[in-house]
Design a protein around this motif. Sequence first.
Motif, PDB file in Angstrom:
ATOM      1  N   THR A 127       0.824  -1.203   0.000  1.00 38.53           N
ATOM      2  CA  THR A 127       0.000   0.000   0.000  1.00 38.53           C
ATOM      3  C   THR A 127       0.863   1.260   0.000  1.00 38.53           C
ATOM      4  O   THR A 127       0.572   2.228  -0.713  1.00 38.53           O
ATOM      5  CB  THR A 127      -0.924   0.010   1.231  1.00 38.53           C
ATOM      6  N   VAL A 128       1.931   1.251   0.778  1.00 38.36           N
ATOM      7  CA  VAL A 128       2.849   2.395   0.824  1.00 38.36           C
ATOM      8  C   VAL A 128       3.472   2.637  -0.552  1.00 38.36           C
ATOM      9  O   VAL A 128       3.517   3.771  -1.037  1.00 38.36           O
ATOM     10  CB  VAL A 128       3.953   2.162   1.875  1.00 38.36           C
ATOM     11  N   VAL A 129       3.951   1.572  -1.201  1.00 40.96           N
ATOM     12  CA  VAL A 129       4.544   1.699  -2.529  1.00 40.96           C
ATOM     13  C   VAL A 129       3.533   2.264  -3.522  1.00 40.96           C
ATOM     14  O   VAL A 129       3.860   3.129  -4.353  1.00 40.96           O
ATOM     15  CB  VAL A 129       5.076   0.332  -3.016  1.00 40.96           C
ATOM     16  N   SER A 130       2.296   1.804  -3.439  1.00 45.19           N
ATOM     17  CA  SER A 130       1.244   2.271  -4.340  1.00 45.19           C
ATOM     18  C   SER A 130       0.950   3.759  -4.151  1.00 45.19           C
ATOM     19  O   SER A 130       0.885   4.515  -5.128  1.00 45.19           O
ATOM     20  CB  SER A 130      -0.034   1.461  -4.100  1.00 45.19           C
ATOM     21  N   VAL A 131       0.790   4.173  -2.906  1.00 46.15           N
ATOM     22  CA  VAL A 131       0.452   5.575  -2.624  1.00 46.15           C
ATOM     23  C   VAL A 131       1.609   6.507  -2.981  1.00 46.15           C
ATOM     24  O   VAL A 131       1.403   7.574  -3.570  1.00 46.15           O
ATOM     25  CB  VAL A 131       0.060   5.731  -1.141  1.00 46.15           C
ATOM     26  N   VAL A 132       2.828   6.120  -2.638  1.00 46.51           N
ATOM     27  CA  VAL A 132       3.992   6.944  -2.981  1.00 46.51           C
ATOM     28  C   VAL A 132       4.142   7.036  -4.504  1.00 46.51           C
ATOM     29  O   VAL A 132       4.455   8.101  -5.047  1.00 46.51           O
ATOM     30  CB  VAL A 132       5.275   6.372  -2.352  1.00 46.51           C
ATOM     31  N   GLY A 133       3.902   5.914  -5.180  1.00 48.29           N
ATOM     32  CA  GLY A 133       3.962   5.932  -6.638  1.00 48.29           C
ATOM     33  C   GLY A 133       2.980   6.914  -7.231  1.00 48.29           C
ATOM     34  O   GLY A 133       3.306   7.676  -8.157  1.00 48.29           O
ATOM     35  N   LEU A 134       1.749   6.934  -6.703  1.00 51.25           N
ATOM     36  CA  LEU A 134       0.747   7.899  -7.172  1.00 51.25           C
ATOM     37  C   LEU A 134       1.218   9.327  -6.909  1.00 51.25           C
ATOM     38  O   LEU A 134       1.057  10.203  -7.770  1.00 51.25           O
ATOM     39  CB  LEU A 134      -0.592   7.650  -6.471  1.00 51.25           C
ATOM     40  N   GLY A 135       1.791   9.554  -5.725  1.00 53.87           N
ATOM     41  CA  GLY A 135       2.278  10.891  -5.410  1.00 53.87           C
ATOM     42  C   GLY A 135       3.338  11.365  -6.390  1.00 53.87           C
ATOM     43  O   GLY A 135       3.339  12.529  -6.819  1.00 53.87           O
ATOM     44  N   MET A 136       4.253  10.467  -6.778  1.00 49.67           N
ATOM     45  CA  MET A 136       5.293  10.828  -7.740  1.00 49.67           C
ATOM     46  C   MET A 136       4.690  11.110  -9.119  1.00 49.67           C
ATOM     47  O   MET A 136       5.133  12.026  -9.823  1.00 49.67           O
ATOM     48  CB  MET A 136       6.322   9.706  -7.837  1.00 49.67           C
ATOM     49  N   VAL A 137       3.679  10.339  -9.499  1.00 50.09           N
ATOM     50  CA  VAL A 137       3.010  10.572 -10.786  1.00 50.09           C
ATOM     51  C   VAL A 137       2.342  11.942 -10.794  1.00 50.09           C
ATOM     52  O   VAL A 137       2.438  12.695 -11.776  1.00 50.09           O
ATOM     53  CB  VAL A 137       1.971   9.468 -11.061  1.00 50.09           C
ATOM     54  N   LEU A 138       1.678  12.292  -9.697  1.00 55.16           N
ATOM     55  CA  LEU A 138       1.014  13.595  -9.615  1.00 55.16           C
ATOM     56  C   LEU A 138       2.039  14.726  -9.631  1.00 55.16           C
ATOM     57  O   LEU A 138       1.792  15.789 -10.213  1.00 55.16           O
ATOM     58  CB  LEU A 138       0.168  13.668  -8.346  1.00 55.16           C
ATOM     59  N   LEU A 139       3.181  14.495  -8.999  1.00 50.54           N
ATOM     60  CA  LEU A 139       4.243  15.503  -9.021  1.00 50.54           C
ATOM     61  C   LEU A 139       4.744  15.728 -10.443  1.00 50.54           C
ATOM     62  O   LEU A 139       4.926  16.874 -10.882  1.00 50.54           O
ATOM     63  CB  LEU A 139       5.395  15.066  -8.124  1.00 50.54           C
ATOM     64  N   LEU A 140       4.942  14.650 -11.181  1.00 53.36           N
ATOM     65  CA  LEU A 140       5.374  14.772 -12.568  1.00 53.36           C
ATOM     66  C   LEU A 140       4.299  15.433 -13.430  1.00 53.36           C
ATOM     67  O   LEU A 140       4.598  16.177 -14.364  1.00 53.36           O
ATOM     68  CB  LEU A 140       5.722  13.390 -13.128  1.00 53.36           C
ATOM     69  N   ASN A 141       3.043  15.169 -13.103  1.00 54.45           N
ATOM     70  CA  ASN A 141       1.948  15.710 -13.892  1.00 54.45           C
ATOM     71  C   ASN A 141       1.815  17.222 -13.715  1.00 54.45           C
ATOM     72  O   ASN A 141       1.386  17.919 -14.630  1.00 54.45           O
ATOM     73  CB  ASN A 141       0.632  15.040 -13.505  1.00 54.45           C
ATOM     74  N   ILE A 142       2.176  17.726 -12.520  1.00 55.14           N
ATOM     75  CA  ILE A 142       2.108  19.169 -12.284  1.00 55.14           C
ATOM     76  C   ILE A 142       3.007  19.898 -13.286  1.00 55.14           C
ATOM     77  O   ILE A 142       2.626  20.878 -13.900  1.00 55.14           O
ATOM     78  CB  ILE A 142       2.537  19.499 -10.841  1.00 55.14           C
ATOM     79  N   SER A 143       4.172  19.392 -13.422  1.00 53.69           N
ATOM     80  CA  SER A 143       5.103  19.917 -14.424  1.00 53.69           C
ATOM     81  C   SER A 143       6.189  18.886 -14.628  1.00 53.69           C
ATOM     82  O   SER A 143       6.917  18.565 -13.692  1.00 53.69           O
ATOM     83  CB  SER A 143       5.715  21.246 -13.977  1.00 53.69           C
ATOM     84  N   ILE A 144       6.275  18.380 -15.807  1.00 53.59           N
ATOM     85  CA  ILE A 144       7.285  17.368 -16.101  1.00 53.59           C
ATOM     86  C   ILE A 144       8.677  17.905 -15.767  1.00 53.59           C
ATOM     87  O   ILE A 144       9.491  17.231 -15.139  1.00 53.59           O
ATOM     88  CB  ILE A 144       7.225  16.941 -17.574  1.00 53.59           C
ATOM     89  N   VAL A 145       8.947  19.140 -16.153  1.00 54.34           N
ATOM     90  CA  VAL A 145      10.272  19.710 -15.935  1.00 54.34           C
ATOM     91  C   VAL A 145      10.551  19.860 -14.444  1.00 54.34           C
ATOM     92  O   VAL A 145      11.592  19.430 -13.937  1.00 54.34           O
ATOM     93  CB  VAL A 145      10.407  21.077 -16.641  1.00 54.34           C
ATOM     94  N   ILE A 146       9.591  20.469 -13.704  1.00 57.38           N
ATOM     95  CA  ILE A 146       9.784  20.664 -12.270  1.00 57.38           C
ATOM     96  C   ILE A 146       9.888  19.318 -11.567  1.00 57.38           C
ATOM     97  O   ILE A 146      10.732  19.111 -10.689  1.00 57.38           O
ATOM     98  CB  ILE A 146       8.620  21.490 -11.681  1.00 57.38           C
ATOM     99  N   GLY A 147       9.022  18.389 -11.967  1.00 52.43           N
ATOM    100  CA  GLY A 147       9.035  17.073 -11.345  1.00 52.43           C
ATOM    101  C   GLY A 147      10.346  16.353 -11.557  1.00 52.43           C
ATOM    102  O   GLY A 147      10.902  15.758 -10.622  1.00 52.43           O
ATOM    103  N   VAL A 148      10.856  16.421 -12.775  1.00 51.96           N
ATOM    104  CA  VAL A 148      12.132  15.764 -13.081  1.00 51.96           C
ATOM    105  C   VAL A 148      13.259  16.382 -12.264  1.00 51.96           C
ATOM    106  O   VAL A 148      14.112  15.683 -11.713  1.00 51.96           O
ATOM    107  CB  VAL A 148      12.449  15.855 -14.588  1.00 51.96           C
ATOM    108  N   ILE A 149      13.257  17.722 -12.167  1.00 54.62           N
ATOM    109  CA  ILE A 149      14.310  18.397 -11.408  1.00 54.62           C
ATOM    110  C   ILE A 149      14.263  18.016  -9.934  1.00 54.62           C
ATOM    111  O   ILE A 149      15.298  17.704  -9.325  1.00 54.62           O
ATOM    112  CB  ILE A 149      14.185  19.931 -11.564  1.00 54.62           C
ATOM    113  N   VAL A 150      13.066  18.026  -9.349  1.00 50.55           N
ATOM    114  CA  VAL A 150      12.927  17.694  -7.928  1.00 50.55           C
ATOM    115  C   VAL A 150      13.376  16.259  -7.664  1.00 50.55           C
ATOM    116  O   VAL A 150      14.160  15.986  -6.745  1.00 50.55           O
ATOM    117  CB  VAL A 150      11.468  17.889  -7.463  1.00 50.55           C
ATOM    118  N   ILE A 151      12.879  15.324  -8.482  1.00 53.65           N
ATOM    119  CA  ILE A 151      13.235  13.923  -8.291  1.00 53.65           C
ATOM    120  C   ILE A 151      14.729  13.706  -8.532  1.00 53.65           C
ATOM    121  O   ILE A 151      15.384  12.943  -7.817  1.00 53.65           O
ATOM    122  CB  ILE A 151      12.390  13.026  -9.218  1.00 53.65           C
ATOM    123  N   ALA A 152      15.285  14.403  -9.544  1.00 51.53           N
ATOM    124  CA  ALA A 152      16.715  14.272  -9.818  1.00 51.53           C
ATOM    125  C   ALA A 152      17.545  14.784  -8.644  1.00 51.53           C
ATOM    126  O   ALA A 152      18.542  14.173  -8.254  1.00 51.53           O
ATOM    127  CB  ALA A 152      17.072  15.038 -11.089  1.00 51.53           C
TER     128      ALA A 152
END
Length: 485
Positions: free
Chosen positions: A431-456
């Motif tokens: 469940t934790v992996v699933s929810v965190v995965g969704l959170g990362m997808v939503l972060l990328l969806n806000i802005s691919i560029v911003i999301g990539v930079i933050v995750i990088a």
Amino acid sequence: MPLLTVALGVVLLLVLISVLKLNTFVSLLITAFAVSMFLGMPLGDIVTSIQNGIGATLSSIAIIFGLGAMLGRVVADAGGAHRIAITLIDKFGKKQIQWAVVVASFIIGIALFFEVGLVLLIPIIFSIVRELKVSPMHLGIPMLAALLATHGFLPPHPGPTVIAGQYGADLGTVLLYGIMCAIPAVWIGGPLFTKLSKKIVPNAFNKTVNFTAQGDQKEFNIEDTPKFGISLVTATFPVILMMFKTIVDLIIEVMGLGENFLITIVDFIGTPAVAMLLSLLLAFYTMGIARKISVKSVMNSCSAAAAGIGMMLLIIGGGGAFKQVLIDGGVGDYIAKLFTDTNISPIILAWVVAAILRIALGSATVAAISTAGLVIPLLATSDVNLALVTLATGAGSSIASHVNDAGFWMVKEYFGLSLKETFGTWTLLSTVVSVVGLGMVLLLNISIVIGVIVIALVAVVGIFILLKRYKNNYEKRSSINKNVS
């Protein structure tokens, strides 16, 4: 009525599989026929719809699935996977042993399916447990988090590969974003969750090693296994080829370059089926011919892998049939109309639907494939990133593994846990992996560029911390060895 019919179909499938203990493929076919009739489909169209669903699904997955299973088996039987795990564990040291397990499981999980990776890594994990005298779950949770994340987010695993094909998403892009989502999910669901889990179910961490569930395991002497470098390259070669194609495509798009012969070649070898075939051919040489292993022996590994995935392919095809009758029966159109005047994102809807089906059916792959049939109509009226919808579906299909999932029982038996302890570790972990995965997808969806930079940035900081700790451990070990000398 369409939604009620779907709900009744899910209940029927659950009863057939869990209560009556029918074969999953047969249960899916029965459910597909029943649901199609209740949806009012003409009898003459039902068989055609089911056949089209099976054919369309397997046409996009069979080659990748089969070649991927063969690649994983060849690398495992040659001792390459064993070499990867042992080398990484040796380099990280005792204090960072969890991170060694995470890295090894992540690398191995890319090339192997969840069940295969689990069976392969269990004896290695238990050998470390014996040597370091730590709890099996202390290493088991990071291992499971890495295997689950690669299974849910990264092609060429069946779930992400199938649903990417159904949505029409570029598989290389799915792989690139999937890695970005998987790394935080593994970090939080692995080492961090282990600390929380110790407080929730402390008895699970007092268990001793349970060898009875392992069965016959192939053992290796480290000197008889392939070198670490060639083992790593061979196991991850499909990822390397597909990632290279994705990077080239991004460069072409940004620079506005036209097609040429070289780009055409890159696109060709980066196609999933071609990448898997080239990787398997490489494995024939590096894991076989170069090590004086007979071609017959290597082919026996391929045959064993192919035999082991036969039923899985049928189950995937059955899930495709169920999905197709939902589409042809108008359920998808009904849901599309239901949400026409709402602001619900296809990403959120994909995750919710996949999560519900996963909890009800147990199979992550079936849940992911069935979700596609419900979400596809919404994509026609949305400009959402298809790769992110794919990953949201994969994240939802990873949630809350419980008693109707084979993985639940594998974890319970391997680690000698009670039902309560398995729920408090494995079910909560998924469940934790699933929810965190969704959170990362939503972060990328806000802005691919911003999301990539933050995750990088997060990844760079994490790698820097690990390298610093590794350097400190290495210096301490060198100092100790020097004093001993």
